[in-house]
Design a protein around this motif. Sequence first.
Motif, PDB file in Angstrom:
ATOM      1  N   HIS A  54      19.105  13.534  -2.191  1.00 63.58           N
ATOM      2  CA  HIS A  54      19.956  12.238  -2.376  1.00 63.58           C
ATOM      3  C   HIS A  54      20.537  11.957  -3.873  1.00 63.58           C
ATOM      4  CE1 HIS A  54      18.849  11.335   1.726  1.00 63.58           C
ATOM      5  NE2 HIS A  54      17.685  11.833   1.538  1.00 63.58           N
ATOM      6  N   ILE A  55      20.660  13.169  -4.562  1.00 64.33           N
ATOM      7  CA  ILE A  55      21.142  12.935  -5.877  1.00 64.33           C
ATOM      8  C   ILE A  55      22.483  13.700  -6.056  1.00 64.33           C
ATOM      9  CG2 ILE A  55      20.649  13.106  -8.429  1.00 64.33           C
ATOM     10  CD1 ILE A  55      17.644  12.974  -7.575  1.00 64.33           C
ATOM     11  N   HIS A  56      22.336  14.832  -5.547  1.00 68.52           N
ATOM     12  CA  HIS A  56      23.549  15.773  -5.583  1.00 68.52           C
ATOM     13  C   HIS A  56      24.527  16.108  -4.595  1.00 68.52           C
ATOM     14  CE1 HIS A  56      20.622  16.823  -8.594  1.00 68.52           C
ATOM     15  NE2 HIS A  56      21.653  17.068  -9.606  1.00 68.52           N
ATOM     16  N   CYS A  57      25.612  16.787  -4.593  1.00 67.07           N
ATOM     17  CA  CYS A  57      26.462  16.972  -3.460  1.00 67.07           C
ATOM     18  C   CYS A  57      27.082  18.327  -3.758  1.00 67.07           C
ATOM     19  CB  CYS A  57      27.347  15.831  -2.949  1.00 67.07           C
ATOM     20  SG  CYS A  57      28.588  15.404  -4.507  1.00 67.07           S
ATOM     21  N   CYS A  58      27.791  18.852  -2.608  1.00 68.80           N
ATOM     22  CA  CYS A  58      28.414  20.160  -2.836  1.00 68.80           C
ATOM     23  C   CYS A  58      29.852  20.002  -2.314  1.00 68.80           C
ATOM     24  CB  CYS A  58      27.877  21.306  -2.211  1.00 68.80           C
ATOM     25  SG  CYS A  58      26.187  21.789  -3.259  1.00 68.80           S
ATOM     26  N   PRO A  59      30.826  21.036  -2.716  1.00 73.53           N
ATOM     27  CA  PRO A  59      32.034  21.065  -1.803  1.00 73.53           C
ATOM     28  C   PRO A  59      31.836  21.339  -0.289  1.00 73.53           C
ATOM     29  CG  PRO A  59      32.064  22.289  -3.808  1.00 73.53           C
ATOM     30  CD  PRO A  59      30.807  21.758  -3.498  1.00 73.53           C
ATOM     31  N   LYS A  60      32.819  21.103   0.427  1.00 72.73           N
ATOM     32  CA  LYS A  60      32.809  21.413   1.863  1.00 72.73           C
ATOM     33  C   LYS A  60      32.794  22.794   2.051  1.00 72.73           C
ATOM     34  CE  LYS A  60      36.029  20.736   5.647  1.00 72.73           C
ATOM     35  NZ  LYS A  60      37.435  20.018   5.977  1.00 72.73           N
ATOM     36  N   HIS A  61      32.036  23.157   3.141  1.00 74.97           N
ATOM     37  CA  HIS A  61      31.800  24.425   3.532  1.00 74.97           C
ATOM     38  C   HIS A  61      30.806  25.267   2.503  1.00 74.97           C
ATOM     39  CE1 HIS A  61      34.856  24.284   6.415  1.00 74.97           C
ATOM     40  NE2 HIS A  61      35.850  24.146   5.595  1.00 74.97           N
ATOM     41  N   TYR A  62      30.020  24.580   1.676  1.00 77.42           N
ATOM     42  CA  TYR A  62      29.078  25.057   0.772  1.00 77.42           C
ATOM     43  C   TYR A  62      27.792  24.270   1.299  1.00 77.42           C
ATOM     44  CZ  TYR A  62      32.125  26.675  -2.700  1.00 77.42           C
ATOM     45  OH  TYR A  62      33.180  27.530  -3.181  1.00 77.42           O
ATOM     46  N   LYS A  63      26.683  24.944   0.987  1.00 72.42           N
ATOM     47  CA  LYS A  63      25.209  24.040   1.013  1.00 72.42           C
ATOM     48  C   LYS A  63      24.448  23.817  -0.073  1.00 72.42           C
ATOM     49  CE  LYS A  63      22.535  28.341   2.338  1.00 72.42           C
ATOM     50  NZ  LYS A  63      21.767  28.966   3.146  1.00 72.42           N
ATOM     51  N   CYS A  64      23.504  23.085  -0.241  1.00 78.60           N
ATOM     52  CA  CYS A  64      22.978  22.734  -1.506  1.00 78.60           C
ATOM     53  C   CYS A  64      21.676  23.711  -1.478  1.00 78.60           C
ATOM     54  CB  CYS A  64      22.278  21.367  -1.452  1.00 78.60           C
ATOM     55  SG  CYS A  64      23.804  20.257  -1.255  1.00 78.60           S
ATOM     56  N   ASP A  65      21.838  24.503  -2.718  1.00 84.32           N
ATOM     57  CA  ASP A  65      20.551  25.294  -3.234  1.00 84.32           C
ATOM     58  C   ASP A  65      19.557  24.430  -4.062  1.00 84.32           C
ATOM     59  OD1 ASP A  65      18.531  27.123  -3.705  1.00 84.32           O
ATOM     60  OD2 ASP A  65      19.599  28.671  -3.424  1.00 84.32           O
ATOM     61  N   LEU A  66      18.790  23.706  -3.710  1.00 88.69           N
ATOM     62  CA  LEU A  66      18.079  22.667  -4.739  1.00 88.69           C
ATOM     63  C   LEU A  66      17.163  23.379  -5.650  1.00 88.69           C
ATOM     64  CD1 LEU A  66      17.846  19.402  -2.495  1.00 88.69           C
ATOM     65  CD2 LEU A  66      19.600  19.864  -4.322  1.00 88.69           C
ATOM     66  N   LYS A  67      16.727  24.647  -5.231  1.00 85.54           N
ATOM     67  CA  LYS A  67      15.779  25.546  -6.015  1.00 85.54           C
ATOM     68  C   LYS A  67      16.352  25.815  -7.364  1.00 85.54           C
ATOM     69  CE  LYS A  67      13.117  27.058  -1.795  1.00 85.54           C
ATOM     70  NZ  LYS A  67      12.871  28.114  -1.059  1.00 85.54           N
ATOM     71  N   ILE A  68      17.824  26.157  -7.196  1.00 88.37           N
ATOM     72  CA  ILE A  68      18.472  26.500  -8.590  1.00 88.37           C
ATOM     73  C   ILE A  68      19.474  25.587  -8.755  1.00 88.37           C
ATOM     74  CG2 ILE A  68      17.630  29.144  -8.305  1.00 88.37           C
ATOM     75  CD1 ILE A  68      20.529  29.525  -7.027  1.00 88.37           C
ATOM     76  N   PHE A  69      19.728  24.633  -7.940  1.00 88.87           N
ATOM     77  CA  PHE A  69      20.694  23.452  -8.457  1.00 88.87           C
ATOM     78  C   PHE A  69      22.162  24.128  -8.388  1.00 88.87           C
ATOM     79  CE2 PHE A  69      16.731  21.492  -9.756  1.00 88.87           C
ATOM     80  CZ  PHE A  69      16.761  20.214  -9.088  1.00 88.87           C
ATOM     81  N   LYS A  70      22.367  24.619  -7.329  1.00 86.43           N
ATOM     82  CA  LYS A  70      23.694  25.328  -7.209  1.00 86.43           C
ATOM     83  C   LYS A  70      24.144  24.927  -5.879  1.00 86.43           C
ATOM     84  CE  LYS A  70      24.272  28.420 -10.893  1.00 86.43           C
ATOM     85  NZ  LYS A  70      24.690  29.831 -11.406  1.00 86.43           N
TER      86      LYS A  70
END
Length: 91
Positions: A54-70
């Motif tokens: 609930h802090i970050h977001c990514c472009p369409k067709h991507y998924k959040c990898d919160l372990k490495i913040f990418k």
Amino acid sequence: MVYANSHEEKPPVNSEIICPDGVSVCPSTSTCCISVDGDYSCCPIESGVCCSDHIHCCPKHYKCDLKIFKCDRVFNAKILSMEPSLNKVEI
């Protein structure tokens, strides 16, 4: 204003969208995401993917990898921080 659930028609540039709570407002070039405090914040990209933190977001067709913040896909994409909504709609 255009409601966030309307995906068929593109809103005019410089317009605003009303988030699903019916109160929060974001620029039409952004995506409404639920923030840490339970209100809506604005992901600074259109059709963005809201991350589960609930802090970050990514472009369409991507998924959040919160372990490495990418943002995970074939290409590397920068994870983005959300911005507070512009204002609240008066009811």
